[in-house]
Design a protein around this motif. Structure first.
Motif, PDB file in Angstrom:
ATOM      1  N   GLY A 127       6.003 -17.822   4.134  1.00 46.67           N
ATOM      2  CA  GLY A 127       6.430 -16.533   4.440  1.00 46.67           C
ATOM      3  C   GLY A 127       5.707 -15.849   5.509  1.00 46.67           C
ATOM      4  O   GLY A 127       4.713 -16.374   6.032  1.00 46.67           O
ATOM      5  N   THR A 128       6.119 -14.669   5.865  1.00 45.58           N
ATOM      6  CA  THR A 128       5.718 -13.904   6.924  1.00 45.58           C
ATOM      7  C   THR A 128       5.339 -12.301   6.734  1.00 45.58           C
ATOM      8  O   THR A 128       6.545 -11.864   6.129  1.00 45.58           O
ATOM      9  N   ALA A 129       4.328 -12.189   6.881  1.00 47.82           N
ATOM     10  CA  ALA A 129       3.913 -10.634   6.271  1.00 47.82           C
ATOM     11  C   ALA A 129       4.444 -10.074   5.213  1.00 47.82           C
ATOM     12  O   ALA A 129       4.760  -9.183   4.776  1.00 47.82           O
ATOM     13  N   ALA A 130       4.030 -11.141   3.984  1.00 50.65           N
ATOM     14  CA  ALA A 130       4.764 -10.760   2.930  1.00 50.65           C
ATOM     15  C   ALA A 130       3.611 -10.494   1.660  1.00 50.65           C
ATOM     16  O   ALA A 130       4.090  -9.845   0.830  1.00 50.65           O
ATOM     17  N   TYR A 131       2.557 -10.760   2.036  1.00 50.36           N
ATOM     18  CA  TYR A 131       1.576 -10.506   1.018  1.00 50.36           C
ATOM     19  C   TYR A 131       0.362  -9.501   1.223  1.00 50.36           C
ATOM     20  O   TYR A 131      -0.080  -9.822   2.494  1.00 50.36           O
ATOM     21  N   ASP A 132      -0.273  -8.782   0.553  1.00 48.59           N
ATOM     22  CA  ASP A 132      -1.448  -8.178   0.812  1.00 48.59           C
ATOM     23  C   ASP A 132      -2.704  -8.885   0.630  1.00 48.59           C
ATOM     24  O   ASP A 132      -3.767  -8.399   1.367  1.00 48.59           O
TER      25      ASP A 132
END
Length: 330
Positions: free
Chosen positions: A227-232
């Motif tokens: 994914g892209t920019a999906a997790y902290d």
């Protein structure tokens, strides 16, 4: 006057397999657990473990020699390390791992050939999705990650982090997710691993009471989209030692893309010093990778720093979690 050399130290190392055998046999018969419960003499321990007094005495002699069990006026008790890490039922118990290693001792016989070849060869590695040994291996190795998972949670301030999303790549037992979700009741975690391994993780996470905030993606992390920019937060624990330089850079790059702005990647592994002079456990673990992988190894701090920098991380710090090292990259 120079001290006269004796072969004692070398003989202990040559016969080091006895340590694996003694600890594995003691764990198999729950000796550490019975000692913790108060069976403090040979006869009491033999009755509790349902083994012979001769066998009990022999194991106790070996455990005293290894410094795991203490003897005082005819009474035996667990030493501090045995009490913390070898009593069944404790979260950090390595009892199952001791039994697993006992069964793996015969595999070392091929080490001279593997050293000559530089690896186990095509098809020799055990890291495949449908290997039935995961049912035993994955739960057995979970406990060794408990201290590092707790240290990482503190370093990241997870308890106060609020609603965050976590990606655990190659998460295995799910122990990191379990501990981190316990620390933060608002967090959610996703584990990416092979389906048989995820099934085992699901059981552990359910036992810890946090299954409602834990999801799995069945797949191989080499080919599955993060994914892209999906997790902290993203976690890559005890995976890097199975990969070579190119594989780790590729994974770190994709993990960087999967993080939200300001997110952090946590890498946990056995990291060696730049000159490869230590730490001892990380150095000796390299032989495990030579036996079981064709590209893995124990990598230096400088290598990790270079790979993470190449992947786009700028703030990279190293933290002791002996015998492992935690790397936090942002």
């Amino acid at each position: 006057m120079n001290r006269q050399l004796t072969p004692d130290g070398v003989l202990r190392l040559i016969n080091g397999y006895w340590a694996t055998g003694i600890i594995g046999a003691a764990a198999t018969h729950s000796l550490f657990t019975h000692l913790e419960a108060g069976a403090d003499t040979v006869s009491r321990l033999a009755v509790a473990a349902r083994i012979s007094e001769r066998g009990t005495q022999t194991l106790l002699d070996g455990l005293v020699s290894l410094g795991l069990v203490e003897l005082d006026d005819g009474r035996y008790r667990n030493g501090a390390e045995a009490s913390a890490f070898l009593v069944e039922g404790k979260p950090s118990s390595l009892s199952s791992l001791a039994q697993l290693k006992l069964n793996q001792m015969a595999g070392l016989q091929v080490l001279p050939d593997v050293v000559r070849a530089g690896g186990p060869g095509v098809g020799a590695a055990t890291e495949v999705a449908d290997n039935p040994h995961w049912e035993r291996v994955v739960p057995a190795i979970a406990a060794q990650s408990v201290p590092a998972a707790v240290i990482a949670a503190d370093l990241l301030g997870l308890a106060e982090a609020g609603e965050i999303s976590i990606l655990d790549v190659g998460g295995g037992s799910g122990i990191y997710s379990a501990i981190w979700l316990e620390r933060n009741p608002a967090a959610r975690s996703t584990q990416l691993d092979w389906a048989p391994v995820n099934a085992i993780a699901g059981k552990l996470v359910a036992e810890r009471g946090v299954a409602d905030r834990f999801t799995c993606i069945d797949g191989d992390f080499h080919t599955t989209d993060f994914g892209t920019a999906a997790y902290d937060l993203a976690l890559y624990s005890h995976v890097a030692h199975q990969e070579g330089a190119d594989g780790n850079v590729e994974a770190f790059t994709r993990l960087r893309e999967a993080l939200k702005p300001g997110g952090a990647l946590v890498v946990c592994d056995y990291v060696v010093d730049g000159d490869r002079s230590g730490p001892p456990f990380a150095l000796i673990f390299a032989s495990e990778m030579l036996l079981k992988s064709n590209q893995g190894g124990t990598w230096t701090r400088d290598q990790y720093h270079a790979w993470l920098t190449q992947a786009g991380f700028e703030d990279i710090t190293f933290h002791d979690a002996a015998p492992a090292t935690l790397i936090i990259a942002r």
